[in-house]
Design an enzyme around this catalytic site. Sequence first.
Site, mmCIF file in Angstrom:
data_model
loop_
_atom_site.group_PDB
_atom_site.id
_atom_site.type_symbol
_atom_site.label_atom_id
_atom_site.label_comp_id
_atom_site.label_asym_id
_atom_site.label_seq_id
_atom_site.Cartn_x
_atom_site.Cartn_y
_atom_site.Cartn_z
ATOM 1 N N TYR A 11 0.827 -1.224 0.000
ATOM 2 C CA TYR A 11 0.000 0.000 0.000
ATOM 3 C C TYR A 11 0.862 1.274 0.000
ATOM 4 C CZ TYR A 11 -3.278 3.445 2.019
ATOM 5 O OH TYR A 11 -4.022 4.561 2.288
ATOM 6 N N LEU A 33 5.413 -10.354 -2.957
ATOM 7 C CA LEU A 33 4.003 -10.439 -3.362
ATOM 8 C C LEU A 33 3.155 -11.301 -2.422
ATOM 9 C CD1 LEU A 33 4.227 -10.559 -7.290
ATOM 10 C CD2 LEU A 33 3.984 -8.573 -5.798
ATOM 11 N N ILE A 52 13.070 -10.282 1.264
ATOM 12 C CA ILE A 52 14.242 -9.679 1.926
ATOM 13 C C ILE A 52 14.969 -10.664 2.831
ATOM 14 C CG2 ILE A 52 13.525 -7.259 1.824
ATOM 15 C CD1 ILE A 52 12.762 -7.538 4.802
ATOM 16 N N ALA A 74 9.148 -3.467 3.414
ATOM 17 C CA ALA A 74 8.816 -4.897 3.378
ATOM 18 C C ALA A 74 8.734 -5.473 4.787
ATOM 19 C CB ALA A 74 9.866 -5.646 2.566
ATOM 20 N N SER A 77 2.512 -6.159 9.053
ATOM 21 C CA SER A 77 2.061 -4.926 9.711
ATOM 22 C C SER A 77 0.686 -5.004 10.374
ATOM 23 C CB SER A 77 2.055 -3.785 8.694
ATOM 24 O OG SER A 77 1.099 -4.058 7.696
ATOM 25 N N TYR A 141 3.931 -6.221 16.989
ATOM 26 C CA TYR A 141 4.252 -5.464 15.769
ATOM 27 C C TYR A 141 5.096 -4.230 16.117
ATOM 28 C CZ TYR A 141 3.483 -2.009 12.122
ATOM 29 O OH TYR A 141 3.663 -1.021 11.189
ATOM 30 N N LYS A 145 9.110 -3.212 15.253
ATOM 31 C CA LYS A 145 9.475 -1.969 14.552
ATOM 32 C C LYS A 145 10.477 -1.160 15.390
ATOM 33 C CE LYS A 145 7.349 -2.109 10.633
ATOM 34 N NZ LYS A 145 7.867 -1.704 9.328
ATOM 35 N N HIS A 189 -8.397 -2.145 8.695
ATOM 36 C CA HIS A 189 -8.305 -0.706 8.962
ATOM 37 C C HIS A 189 -9.658 -0.011 8.838
ATOM 38 C CE1 HIS A 189 -4.068 -1.702 7.899
ATOM 39 N NE2 HIS A 189 -3.933 -1.111 9.071
ATOM 40 N N ASP A 285 -5.887 -1.171 22.038
ATOM 41 C CA ASP A 285 -6.095 0.133 21.387
ATOM 42 C C ASP A 285 -5.894 1.275 22.385
ATOM 43 O OD1 ASP A 285 -6.652 -0.474 18.757
ATOM 44 O OD2 ASP A 285 -8.830 -0.540 19.030
#
Length: 329
Positions: A11, A33, A52, A74, A77, A141, A145, A189, A285
């Site tokens: 995206y 992909l 990767i 890449a 997420s 996640y 990161k 989302h 959240d």
Amino acid sequence: MAILVLGGAGYIGSHTVYELIDAGRDVVVADNLLTGFRAAVHPKARFYLADIRDRQAMDRIFESEQIEGVIHFAASSQVGESMQDPLKYYDNNLGGTTVLLQSMVAHGVDKIVFSSTAATYGEPERIPILETDRTAPTNCYGETKLAMEKMMGWTSRAHGLRYVALRYFNACGAHPSGCIGEAHAPETHLIPLILQVPAGKRQEISVFGDDYPTHDGTCIRDYIHVTDLAQAHILALDYLLAGGESNVFNLGNGVGFTVQEVIQVAREVTGHPIPTRICPRRAGDPAQLVASAEKARSVLGWKPRYDDLKTIVATAWAWHKAHPNGFAE
Ligand code: UFG
């Protein structure tokens, strides 16, 4: 010299490739992909089907192309998935980035811009969030990161590589031409899920919690247009190419909207009543996530063009209306 975009079929990656090519850059895309789409890759980019985590595949690209800088999208997420299958996130996000950095160091490629996230902060100390605020991720996640950021930091000290970590808030919207947009399977989302209602693919939208300490009880997020995110990557790369030191930037509009406000904007854009159902809170959240992006504005000269939520949602709606099955048709 070319820019290598890893995850350029996803995206945010695909939108960044469009902006790079519009700016006259030579672009190489590598993507496995698994979640990206070949049709999302700009026809002028040279495409490599590659993962990767595959050192030989990475080496081959650095050996056959003249790469001056890397933009790295890449990664896996999905917050929910990361809690169910943390090792997938360690493997793809940390394992993959380890292999990529090893290959970059071996080939003397020393500039990288990469996707980080507001999820590195966890429950924020204050709003708006500054880059120097505490980082304490509440999901796997965000943890991977943050670890990617630290991996870059140590690699930078040892090998002189320079990096920019871009901590996105809520990416949304679609290319203004309508030719590419957001397509995830499954979709999790808020904005694409809301738009499935007027698209006839869903009866109503679930609102995850209406008892948060916000003015209408629903969660507040900072929604930022994907084209503005894409522009920030180009500015960050140019900053590194001009000799800028390693750095971290928040990317958001600095304005928060509740879930109910986003739904109301979508009603105005689509003309559909969009019924809602109040559901329990979704685990993990935070009540509010709003960026201070002053640093990106002052250091990179970034200026988001889409600061109006109605325009942002209208670009998403144009894409979803024209491509109800995403890239699948
Ligand atoms: N929401 C609903 N109903 C839905 C889907 C979402 O009420 O059907 C709510 C969520 O509870 C949240 C808000 O809408 O309050 C936005 O949810 P998203 O899933 O669209 O986005 P998140 O804020 O959860 O996640 C985004 C990015 C992540 C990143 C995170 C940082 O997508 O990659 O911000 O916290 F990790």
